[in-house]
Design a protein around this motif. Structure first.
Motif, short mmCIF file in Angstrom:
data_model
loop_
_atom_site.label_atom_id
_atom_site.label_comp_id
_atom_site.label_asym_id
_atom_site.label_seq_id
_atom_site.Cartn_x
_atom_site.Cartn_y
_atom_site.Cartn_z
N ASP A 8 40.54 34.70 48.72
CA ASP A 8 39.25 34.92 48.08
C ASP A 8 38.98 36.39 47.77
O ASP A 8 37.94 36.93 48.11
CB ASP A 8 38.14 34.29 48.94
N THR A 9 39.92 36.98 47.06
CA THR A 9 39.75 38.37 46.63
C THR A 9 38.81 38.47 45.44
O THR A 9 38.18 39.50 45.24
CB THR A 9 41.11 39.00 46.27
N HIS A 10 38.72 37.43 44.63
CA HIS A 10 37.82 37.38 43.47
C HIS A 10 37.93 38.64 42.61
O HIS A 10 36.94 39.20 42.17
CB HIS A 10 36.37 37.16 43.93
N GLY A 11 39.19 39.08 42.40
CA GLY A 11 39.43 40.21 41.51
C GLY A 11 39.33 41.57 42.17
O GLY A 11 39.54 42.59 41.50
N ASP A 32 41.74 31.77 44.91
CA ASP A 32 40.63 32.53 44.33
C ASP A 32 41.01 34.01 44.23
O ASP A 32 40.33 34.90 44.72
CB ASP A 32 39.32 32.31 45.08
N GLY A 34 41.25 35.69 41.34
CA GLY A 34 40.23 36.28 40.48
C GLY A 34 40.73 37.08 39.30
O GLY A 34 40.11 37.08 38.25
N ASP A 35 41.83 37.79 39.47
CA ASP A 35 42.37 38.60 38.38
C ASP A 35 43.86 38.77 38.63
O ASP A 35 44.26 39.07 39.76
CB ASP A 35 41.68 39.96 38.31
N ILE A 55 38.55 29.20 41.01
CA ILE A 55 38.05 30.15 40.00
C ILE A 55 39.19 30.75 39.16
O ILE A 55 38.93 31.48 38.22
CB ILE A 55 37.24 31.30 40.64
N ASP A 56 40.42 30.45 39.53
CA ASP A 56 41.56 31.11 38.89
C ASP A 56 41.90 30.49 37.54
O ASP A 56 41.94 29.27 37.39
CB ASP A 56 42.78 31.08 39.83
N GLY A 133 37.44 39.75 49.31
CA GLY A 133 36.79 40.33 48.14
C GLY A 133 35.33 40.66 48.38
O GLY A 133 34.81 40.53 49.48
N HIS A 135 32.87 39.28 46.29
CA HIS A 135 32.05 38.20 45.75
C HIS A 135 31.90 37.10 46.80
O HIS A 135 32.88 36.66 47.39
CB HIS A 135 32.69 37.62 44.49
#
Length: 166
Positions: A8-11, A32, A34-35, A55-56, A133, A135
């Motif tokens: 869950d780094t969410h970018g 997740d 993210g980027d 979310i990916d 992350g 987020h």
């Protein structure tokens, strides 16, 4: 083999991840991301495996599978992003765990760090590294680090990266 586990780094990839994972043989990401730049940075640093999360996008889905089943150092591992937690697993997942019979089950998604045994599934160890992350609702960014050796999971460490957003 020393593993650094992140999710869950969410970018967002905190620079201290590299310090904490410097002695790891591999980095595993439980979804997740993210980027795609997060994967690229991790792969430039250490061999990286992972699964995509809800979310990916298609780019990340083309790099990481939805689920990962592997055996390393005699430990059978199953990783998926949305897993729930013992005994309340995600829909249909308990049956999948009964089929695979992993010694180690890894997931992310909840942003809640949790490690516990599930004796109802053959002494399986459940790991969720929380969220690394910025987020989400978690207060502290977390990672896990552990060793796989001769069929055993050893030297488990919880690493805190500080408060979310800092």
């Amino acid at each position: 083999m020393k593993i650094g586990l992140i999710s869950d780094t969410h970018g967002f990839l905190h620079e201290r991840v590299f310090h904490h994972f410097k002695d790891c043989d591999e980095i595993w990401h439980a979804g997740d991301v993210g980027d795609v730049s997060v994967i690229e940075q991790l792969e430039q640093f250490k061999p990286t495996r992972g699964v995509y999360g809800n979310i990916d996008d298609k780019t990340i889905q083309s790099i990481f599978p939805e689920e990962l089943i592997l055996e390393i150092e005699g430990v059978k591992i199953y990783m998926i992003h949305i897993g729930g937690r013992p005994p309340k697993y995600a829909t249909g997942l308990r049956k999948r765990l009964e089929e695979i019979k992993p010694q180690l089950f890894i997931c992310g998604h909840s942003h809640i760090l949790k490690v516990m045994a599930d004796d109802s599934l053959g002494k399986m160890l459940y790991m969720n590294p929380g969220a690394a992350g910025n987020h989400g609702f978690h207060q502290v960014r977390t990672l896990l680090r552990f060793d796989l050796e001769a069929g055993r999971i050893k030297n488990l460490e919880v690493i805190e990266l500080g408060k979310r957003g800092m």
